[in-house]
Design an enzyme around this catalytic site. Structure first.
Site, PDB file in Angstrom:
ATOM      1  N   GLU A   1      -5.060  -3.867  -5.481  1.00  0.00           N
ATOM      2  CA  GLU A   1      -4.080  -5.272  -5.163  1.00  0.00           C
ATOM      3  C   GLU A   1      -4.590  -6.168  -4.537  1.00  0.00           C
ATOM      4  O   GLU A   1      -4.457  -7.407  -4.808  1.00  0.00           O
ATOM      5  CB  GLU A   1      -2.974  -4.278  -4.559  1.00  0.00           C
ATOM      6  CG  GLU A   1      -2.090  -3.400  -5.507  1.00  0.00           C
ATOM      7  CD  GLU A   1      -1.080  -2.866  -4.806  1.00  0.00           C
ATOM      8  OE1 GLU A   1       0.090  -2.371  -5.365  1.00  0.00           O
ATOM      9  OE2 GLU A   1      -1.000  -2.659  -3.402  1.00  0.00           O
TER      10      GLU A   1
ATOM     11  N   GLY B   1       0.830  -1.264   0.100  1.00  0.00           N
ATOM     12  CA  GLY B   1       0.235  -0.009   0.062  1.00  0.00           C
ATOM     13  C   GLY B   1       0.951   1.311   0.079  1.00  0.00           C
ATOM     14  O   GLY B   1       0.420   2.397  -0.192  1.00  0.00           O
TER      15      GLY B   1
END
Ligand code: 5RP
Length: 235
Positions: free
Chosen positions: A107, A99
C-alpha cells in the site's frame, strides 16, 4: 447489511467520483475499499469507464480481476494518477495508520507512486491523536523476536507479533506484522516513522505521513469529503 457495512459501502462508492477515464489507479486493500473496486468494475462494464489498476495485495488483485479491471505492474508505469485506499485511523493533519489488513508495504509503495491519495473510511476512523489502533509494523521473520524487543524499547509499549490461529500472519511479501500498542500517543508521526525505520529488521511501518490528500468519510450525516488544504487535490 449492518450499519457499519452500509457506511463502508457508501464511502467506497462515493470515492469512485475521483476516478476518470484514462487514469491509472492504485487499488487499496480492506473491507471499505473493496466497495470502490466493485463499483469501478461496474462503471467499466456499464458506463464506459476505462482505467487500469495496480492492486496493493493479492486479495485485491483477485477481486479486481473478478470485476473486470485490467491490471498492470507498477514497474511498467511511470507513476499512477491516484490511489484509493482504506485506513485504520486518520488525524486532523491527514496522517494515517494503515496495515490492519497486513498490506501496508505494498500500500505504501503504491501510495508513494501516486499523484494523489484518497482514503475511504467510516467515521470511527477519525481520531485526534494516532495510536489507539495498534501500529502495524512489517518485520522480517529473521530474528523477529529481537526486532520486537527493539521496537518495544523504542516505543515504550507492548509489541506483539500478529497471529492467525496457531501461527503468525505472513504478509504477501513473506514477512510478519508486529503490532505496537502505543495508545493514542503518536503526537509526532513523522518522527515516529523515522525512528521505527531505523531499526534493522523493520521492513516498513504503517504510518502514512504526507500522503493522503482527501478523506471520503461516511457517518451519521451522510458522506463528507474532506480535502487537505494545500494538498494535491486542493484546487
Ligand atoms: C490494510 C489496510 C486497510 O486499508 C485498513 O486496515 C482499513 O481496512 P478496513 O476498510 O477494512 O477497515 O491498511 O492493510
Amino acid at each position: 447489511m449492518s450499519d457499519v457495512e452500509a457506511l463502508k459501502k457508501a464511502a467506497g462508492i462515493a470515492a469512485c467520483d475521483f476516478v476518470k477515464t484514462g487514469m491509472k489507479v492504485g487499488l487499496g486493500t480492506g473491507s471499505t475499499v473493496k466497495h470502490t473496486v466493485i463499483e469501478l468494475g461496474r462503471r467499466m462494464s456499464e458506463e464506459g469507464l476505462e482505467i487500469v489498476g495496480v492492486p496493493t495485495s493479492l486479495a485485491t488483485e483477485e477481486l479486481a480481476t473478478k470485476v473486470g479491471i485490467p491490471l498492470v505492474e507498477l514497474s511498467e508505469l511511470d507513476g499512477l494518477d491516484i490511489v484509493i485506499d482504506g485506513a485504520d485511523e486518520y488525524d486532523p493533519n491527514f496522517q494515517l495508520i494503515k496495515g490492519g489488513g497486513a498490506a501496508l508495504l505494498r500500500e505504501k509503495i503504491v501510495a508513494q507512486e501516486s499523484a494523489a491519495m484518497v482514503v475511504v473510511a467510516d467515521a470511527r476512523k477519525r481520531v485526534q491523536t494516532l495510536g489507539a489502533f495498534p501500529l502495524p509494523i512489517e518485520v522480517t521473520p529473521f530474528s523477529h523476536e529481537a526486532t520486537v524487543r527493539g521496537l518495544s524499547r523504542l516505543l515504550d509499549c507492548r509489541v506483539n507479533i500478529r497471529m492467525a490461529g496457531n501461527g503468525p500472519v505472513i504478509t504477501d511479501n513473506g514477512n510478519m506484522i508486529a503490532d505496537a500498542h502505543t495508545g493514542p500517543t503518536i503526537e509526532n508521526p513523522i518522527e515516529c516513522e523515522r525512528n521505527v525505520l531505523m531499526i534493522a529488521g523493520v521492513v516498513q511501518v504503517g504510518l502514512f505521513n504526507g500522503m493522503c490528500d482527501a478523506v471520503v468519510l461516511a457517518g451519521g450525516d451522510g458522506i463528507e469529503t474532506f480535502v487537505k488544504p494545500g494538498g494535491r487535490l486542493s484546487q
